[in-house]
Design an enzyme around this catalytic site. Sequence first.
Site, mmCIF file in Angstrom:
data_model
loop_
_atom_site.group_PDB
_atom_site.id
_atom_site.type_symbol
_atom_site.label_atom_id
_atom_site.label_comp_id
_atom_site.label_asym_id
_atom_site.label_seq_id
_atom_site.Cartn_x
_atom_site.Cartn_y
_atom_site.Cartn_z
ATOM 1 N N ALA A 251 104.708 73.830 -8.975
ATOM 2 C CA ALA A 251 105.821 72.947 -8.624
ATOM 3 C C ALA A 251 106.554 73.466 -7.403
ATOM 4 C CB ALA A 251 106.791 72.847 -9.793
ATOM 5 N N ASN A 252 107.325 72.598 -6.818
ATOM 6 C CA ASN A 252 108.266 72.977 -5.771
ATOM 7 C C ASN A 252 109.658 72.998 -6.372
ATOM 8 O OD1 ASN A 252 106.120 72.652 -4.052
ATOM 9 N ND2 ASN A 252 107.334 71.640 -2.484
ATOM 10 N N ARG A 253 110.502 73.864 -5.861
ATOM 11 C CA ARG A 253 111.902 73.833 -6.280
ATOM 12 C C ARG A 253 112.572 72.668 -5.583
ATOM 13 N NH1 ARG A 253 112.609 78.833 -8.664
ATOM 14 N NH2 ARG A 253 111.212 80.368 -7.767
ATOM 15 N N VAL B 290 109.990 78.542 -2.157
ATOM 16 C CA VAL B 290 110.156 77.153 -2.605
ATOM 17 C C VAL B 290 109.123 76.697 -3.629
ATOM 18 C CG1 VAL B 290 111.331 76.441 -0.484
ATOM 19 C CG2 VAL B 290 108.856 76.138 -0.661
#
Lengths: 236, 236
Positions: A43-45, B39
């Site tokens: 995932a990406n933040r 990220v």
Amino acid sequence: EIVAAAERLLAARDPAARPLAGMKMLVTSGPTHEPIDPVRYIANRSSGKQGHAIARAAAAAGAAVTLISGPVTLADPPCVTVVHVESARDMLAAVEAALPVDVAVFAAAVADWRVASAGAQKIKKGAAGTPQLDLVENPDILATVARRTSGRPPLVVGFAAETEHVVDNARKKLARKGCDWIVANDVSAESGVMGGDRNTVHVVTRDGVDSWPIQSKEEVAQALVARMAATLKDRG
Amino acid sequence: EIVAAAERLLAARDPAARPLAGMKMLVTSGPTHEPIDPVRYIANRSSGKQGHAIARAAAAAGAAVTLISGPVTLADPPCVTVVHVESARDMLAAVEAALPVDVAVFAAAVADWRVASAGAQKIKKGAAGTPQLDLVENPDILATVARRTSGRPPLVVGFAAETEHVVDNARKKLARKGCDWIVANDVSAESGVMGGDRNTVHVVTRDGVDSWPIQSKEEVAQALVARMAATLKDRG
């Protein structure tokens, strides 16, 4: 909620307050989740706060907004058509289904890569030593839409989350993707932007760079929507 | 909230309703996030609902509870000491700091692997082709605690989220980890358990398997706490 509803009613009477009336807009927001197996993912933040705020501000300005959102914990904004997706490929399909639009805003933090062959069953530890994740590139949603030869939205806005050389990287991204604006921000840990309520953005276009002061994500959204309305009016 | 507070007050007067009074318990809950770069991260799907429900039920039964939680969107349960962590290594450190306890419940979905060398800056697409993620094994928190030669909690409970051969895999996990119980559940997409409010669990011990009917996660938590209290009483 009552105040917001009253504001919308008042705005509806004043055409100057609805500068995007009659316009169609799509906004992407949030992260994407790329499965590794049924229980794991990459995932990406991204909280989705900035993208959702833009969808809300555009709807308040009179646009017919489709918000295509990855997994977030935010409520669906009112008066917006929301499409929920998980992966980058699902997001691209939802974006193409939402076209044609007058403005496309790509605020989602799309995963650049996915796992080449996601397992149908949970990968067991120890079975075959440490697994190696072979990644493949995801579709580039921003470039795919910005480089369409037919049905390209008149205004295509990308986002760039950078941890260093923010404006330089954004200028390169603008050229590489073929979009009209890049809204760039510094998401290094020190900035507090990631997951936070405030944002410091630079709007990079072919004509130059506007660096805005630190503001709430709602204020950034309203300023972007005002600028979009002005740009579309100049062109129209 | 008022009802819950009243229930707690009444329970406080009735020792039979506080079967864990005087006991210390630690519960882990939620996923862990393992950074790829500033990220991006690898995560497990876990809402934390079952672990948080166990912490809440144990506190209501009179235990002094430390809940060590990965990133979740749930509120901290009342009357529980909550420690928030991100990665598996942080979680292990928090668990060791919470020892000694009478019962340790490992309900978190800890990532088995982390990226060998997480980047300090965002990995740029295209710079060096598709990146390869080299994974290394994370510490095994359950086995580390269950195999302690001194200060091992008298009751160590692990969880097993499986997508196939649920009970068989749980039996093997019990032996491999050296814990006292494995609470196993089927998290295949069809089960609806992941992120949902209901759960079908099998409690696997050296003496056999108890398969419970589908219940709410609160009911599962209360049944587990009652069984823990009975086990500790038998031993004490």
